[in-house]
Design a protein around this motif. Structure first.
Motif, PDB file in Angstrom:
ATOM      1  N   ILE A 137     -15.937  39.388   5.507  1.00 17.44           N
ATOM      2  CA  ILE A 137     -17.095  40.180   5.058  1.00 17.44           C
ATOM      3  C   ILE A 137     -18.025  39.347   4.181  1.00 17.44           C
ATOM      4  O   ILE A 137     -19.252  39.345   4.411  1.00 17.44           O
ATOM      5  CB  ILE A 137     -16.634  41.477   4.357  1.00 17.44           C
ATOM      6  CG1 ILE A 137     -16.016  42.428   5.400  1.00 17.44           C
ATOM      7  CG2 ILE A 137     -17.791  42.149   3.639  1.00 17.44           C
ATOM      8  CD1 ILE A 137     -15.396  43.679   4.805  1.00 17.44           C
ATOM      9  N   LYS A 140     -19.906  37.113   6.439  1.00 17.51           N
ATOM     10  CA  LYS A 140     -20.648  37.795   7.502  1.00 17.51           C
ATOM     11  C   LYS A 140     -20.297  37.257   8.894  1.00 17.51           C
ATOM     12  O   LYS A 140     -21.148  37.122   9.780  1.00 17.51           O
ATOM     13  CB  LYS A 140     -22.169  37.666   7.273  1.00 17.51           C
ATOM     14  CG  LYS A 140     -22.645  38.313   5.982  1.00 17.51           C
ATOM     15  CD  LYS A 140     -22.496  39.831   6.044  1.00 17.51           C
ATOM     16  CE  LYS A 140     -23.184  40.529   4.881  1.00 17.51           C
ATOM     17  NZ  LYS A 140     -22.512  40.283   3.579  1.00 17.51           N
ATOM     18  N   TYR A 141     -19.008  36.971   9.077  1.00 17.76           N
ATOM     19  CA  TYR A 141     -18.544  36.456  10.368  1.00 17.76           C
ATOM     20  C   TYR A 141     -17.037  36.644  10.474  1.00 17.76           C
ATOM     21  O   TYR A 141     -16.306  36.409   9.522  1.00 17.76           O
ATOM     22  CB  TYR A 141     -18.855  34.957  10.507  1.00 17.76           C
ATOM     23  CG  TYR A 141     -18.425  34.383  11.840  1.00 17.76           C
ATOM     24  CD1 TYR A 141     -19.316  34.324  12.905  1.00 17.76           C
ATOM     25  CD2 TYR A 141     -17.125  33.923  12.030  1.00 17.76           C
ATOM     26  CE1 TYR A 141     -18.925  33.812  14.138  1.00 17.76           C
ATOM     27  CE2 TYR A 141     -16.727  33.413  13.259  1.00 17.76           C
ATOM     28  CZ  TYR A 141     -17.620  33.359  14.313  1.00 17.76           C
ATOM     29  OH  TYR A 141     -17.227  32.869  15.531  1.00 17.76           O
ATOM     30  N   ARG A 185     -21.093  45.688  11.427  1.00 20.41           N
ATOM     31  CA  ARG A 185     -22.296  45.393  10.636  1.00 20.41           C
ATOM     32  C   ARG A 185     -22.150  44.127   9.797  1.00 20.41           C
ATOM     33  O   ARG A 185     -23.137  43.612   9.263  1.00 20.41           O
ATOM     34  CB  ARG A 185     -22.643  46.573   9.730  1.00 20.41           C
ATOM     35  CG  ARG A 185     -21.605  46.913   8.669  1.00 20.41           C
ATOM     36  CD  ARG A 185     -22.022  48.194   7.941  1.00 20.41           C
ATOM     37  NE  ARG A 185     -21.126  48.572   6.854  1.00 20.41           N
ATOM     38  CZ  ARG A 185     -20.027  49.283   7.017  1.00 20.41           C
ATOM     39  NH1 ARG A 185     -19.657  49.679   8.229  1.00 20.41           N
ATOM     40  NH2 ARG A 185     -19.279  49.604   5.983  1.00 20.41           N
ATOM     41  N   TYR A 186     -20.908  43.637   9.674  1.00 24.52           N
ATOM     42  CA  TYR A 186     -20.668  42.390   8.935  1.00 24.52           C
ATOM     43  C   TYR A 186     -20.540  41.183   9.864  1.00 24.52           C
ATOM     44  O   TYR A 186     -20.152  40.097   9.417  1.00 24.52           O
ATOM     45  CB  TYR A 186     -19.389  42.505   8.108  1.00 24.52           C
ATOM     46  CG  TYR A 186     -19.411  43.621   7.087  1.00 24.52           C
ATOM     47  CD1 TYR A 186     -20.366  43.653   6.078  1.00 24.52           C
ATOM     48  CD2 TYR A 186     -18.464  44.642   7.144  1.00 24.52           C
ATOM     49  CE1 TYR A 186     -20.386  44.676   5.147  1.00 24.52           C
ATOM     50  CE2 TYR A 186     -18.464  45.672   6.210  1.00 24.52           C
ATOM     51  CZ  TYR A 186     -19.436  45.679   5.222  1.00 24.52           C
ATOM     52  OH  TYR A 186     -19.442  46.707   4.294  1.00 24.52           O
ATOM     53  N   GLY A 187     -20.847  41.366  11.142  1.00 27.78           N
ATOM     54  CA  GLY A 187     -20.719  40.253  12.076  1.00 27.78           C
ATOM     55  C   GLY A 187     -19.290  39.990  12.505  1.00 27.78           C
ATOM     56  O   GLY A 187     -18.965  38.889  12.962  1.00 27.78           O
TER      57      GLY A 187
END
Length: 263
Positions: A137, A140-141, A185-187
């Motif tokens: 998180i 973001k991946y 939504r966090y990739g």
């Protein structure tokens, strides 16, 4: 999209594979390492991990290991901390560790039920939660790959009574979908592999009891899986080639579920 070869390349990615000291978990670690990922494997026993590390080194794959019992909450937290310390971040999490227990449903021991459920689903939630919170998180991946089973898509017959195992793998299926919805939504993508019958320590009893020919006869391809049959699928889910795939359950079973679902 650019180069398809580049899309499957995992160079610069870091992977944690639980249950990675033998069987399908070790083959998954091989696949990720062959594609360029840095790999940490985990299981309960250090000697098994040392042997697996040497095997991977023989293939030119540098891997590190962490001994942890994922049925213990404190070990899950320690595994998270040590993996992030070794790798810097975890980009790919493969939740492969699991257990089985065969017994008539009416006589299935509650202790065995708890053991199977704790390792096969509770630990997946805890480890995924910890890795996502402390690595994926913030970055973001993430790629989360859960090992379900075709046993989680159907009930079991009278000659293969595995009520706890089937229930736990059914939970993994919907857990995977829930993760995809929660963390997209966090990739972060979340997908599951649902193997059919593969030779392994866990399936040895079933294969001996039922027989390879009988198990293979029900599948359109007339074979059970071999140790390399999950490699391509796991690389797809782990790489940019699968960046728009999430919440999916892929049966790798020689076509068995296509026949069962149409009958």
């Amino acid at each position: 999209m650019g180069s398809i070869k580049k899309a499957f390349d995992l160079t610069g990615k870091n992977a944690l594979v639980t249950g990675g000291s033998r069987g399908l978990g070790l083959k998954i670690a091989e696949a990720l390492g062959e594609q360029g990922a840095r790999v940490v494997i985990s299981s309960r026993k250090a000697p098994d991990l040392e042997k697996a590390q040497a095997h991977l080194a023989g293939l030119g794959i540098k891997a590190e290991w962490i001994a942890a019992d994922n049925s213990r909450d404190e070990d899950v937290k320690r595994l998270t901390d040590e993996a992030i310390k070794k790798l810097g971040r975890v980009d790919i999490l493969v939740n492969n560790a699991g257990a089985n227990w065969g017994a008539p449903t009416e006589d299935h021991p509650i202790e065995a039920w708890d053991k199977v459920m704790n390792l096969n689903i509770r630990s997946l939630f805890l480890l995924s939660q910890q890795i996502a919170k402390h690595s994926m998180i913030p970055n973001k991946y993430g790629r989360i790959i859960n090992l379900a089973s075709i046993a989680g898509l159907f009930g079991s017959s009278g000659d293969m009574q595995m009520v706890a195992y089937n229930t736990s793998k059914g939970a993994v299926v919907n857990f995977t979908r829930a993760l995809a919805g929660s963390w997209g939504r966090y990739g972060i993508t979340a997908n599951a592999l649902a193997p059919g019958f593969f030779p392994s320590r866990m399936t040895k009893g079933t294969i001996e009891a039922v027989g390879v020919e009988k198990l293979a006869a029900g599948a359109p391809l007339r074979r059970i899986g071999d140790e390399d049959d999950l490699k391509g699928a796991v690389v797809l889910f782990a790489s940019d080639a699968g960046k728009h795939i999430t919440g999916q359950i892929l049966a790798v079973d020689g076509g068995l579920t296509s026949v069962l679902s149409s009958s």
